[in-house]
Scaffold this active site. Sequence first.
Site, mmCIF file in Angstrom:
data_model
loop_
_atom_site.group_PDB
_atom_site.id
_atom_site.type_symbol
_atom_site.label_atom_id
_atom_site.label_comp_id
_atom_site.label_asym_id
_atom_site.label_seq_id
_atom_site.Cartn_x
_atom_site.Cartn_y
_atom_site.Cartn_z
ATOM 1 C CE1 TYR A 189 8.412 -0.402 -4.850
ATOM 2 C CE2 TYR A 189 7.958 1.399 -3.325
ATOM 3 C CZ TYR A 189 8.806 0.414 -3.816
ATOM 4 O OH TYR A 189 10.051 0.271 -3.272
ATOM 5 C CB THR A 191 5.716 2.622 0.246
ATOM 6 O OG1 THR A 191 6.063 3.220 -1.009
ATOM 7 C CG2 THR A 191 6.873 1.782 0.757
ATOM 8 C CE LYS A 192 4.185 5.733 -4.714
ATOM 9 N NZ LYS A 192 4.888 5.249 -5.869
ATOM 10 C CB THR A 193 -2.864 5.058 -1.050
ATOM 11 O OG1 THR A 193 -3.246 4.848 -2.424
ATOM 12 C CG2 THR A 193 -2.188 6.398 -0.909
ATOM 13 C CG MET A 194 -4.599 0.500 -3.665
ATOM 14 S SD MET A 194 -6.210 -0.108 -4.287
ATOM 15 C CE MET A 194 -5.738 -1.747 -4.888
#
Length: 390
Positions: A189, A191-194
């Site tokens: 998604y 805003t996730k870490t990738m």
Amino acid sequence: MSLPEHVPFFRPDITEEEVQAVVTALRSGWLTTGGVCAQFEKDFQEYLGDDSLHCIAVNSATAALHLSVEALGIGPGDEVLVPTWTFTSTAEVVRYMGATPVLVDIDPDTFFIDFADAERKITENTKAIIPVHFAGLPIPRGALNRFAADHSLHVIEDAAHCFPVMNEGGLVGRLFPEGDSDAVCFSFYATKTMTTGEGGMVVTRDNALAQRMKAMRLHGISRDVFDRYTAKGASWFYEVIAPGFKYNLTDTAAALGRVQLTRAKAMAERRGEVAKQYLEAFADLPVALPVQGDSEHGHAWHLFVIQILSEAHLGRDEFIERAAEAGISCSVHFIPLHLHPYYRDKYGYKAQDLPYAAANYQQAVSLPIFSAQTDADTQKVITVVRELLG
Ligand SMILES: *Cc1c(COP(=O)(O)O)cnc(C)c1O
């Protein structure tokens, strides 16, 4: 250092390399699931370091979780243990299959599903557990495997926060041959870490589960569309084996993901630096700081959640409001599921039924932490937080 006016909760970390990769995919003549997606799955498998793992790209972690629950054959009458401290995805996929998510309280320090409470809630209908590696700290692999084995439960790991991070001898997602989880679900998604904008990956070692999930991610069709048009001896023939879903990842998204994957470690290191600065800067404040990783269990630092203790002279809501006025956007992860109208009313939960989650919810704040964060951003957050709580 001059400090910025405003620090957002998150800012995307997209370089020229991602832009070029997406443009190349757009010019390739193939826009939906195809060769780039297949290559992304292969890259992910290589990253995890075991070519007998199946990595199946999908268009969200919610899709990954749903496919996992479906492939395990969970349905009406079955119960699945889910921590109340999570996003609604983790529980809604259980409802998609007509099964019952049984909400479990958390360990107040790690925010992880509490195994003692989970054990109390096991019945003869309990089929699986969906633990969440909250904030990017992994639930210790050995303890999770033992709990599942002791109670003969399937395990679907919600690893939406947890890439890339080590957990007892291998990255989260690197399932070991004996007695490990059935599936691990990652989120890409925005805003996730990738990120792939929207996207996800489900990893399993089980061939039958993988076959089922591959068919069900694309309408329950027994071969994927790309193969049908491009494989040698391409044919028009396909068979629908079940009423499947439309959960495939596009090649344009996968092109973004392939580059992000090469940068995942560096991005994690950057978040780690931000976390380290916060931990030092807030050590003397009336807050509970997040549990750190160690050499066995890393930390992806997707979120940095502090808890504002009762001795502080302002509460959580006021803190968020005053921080926003001072130019810092904060958030709350999560509003416990049992407090939301759907789960509360359908299953009759009261706040105090899951007391640790209810108490943490009064105090928890997520501060900005993202790989595109500058030192000036971090300094601004530190300055404002210290002014409000010091
Ligand atoms: C973001 C998130 C999800 C859902 O991810 P999507 O890719 O948006 O479907 C699931 N579980 C947790 C804990 C999350 O934070």
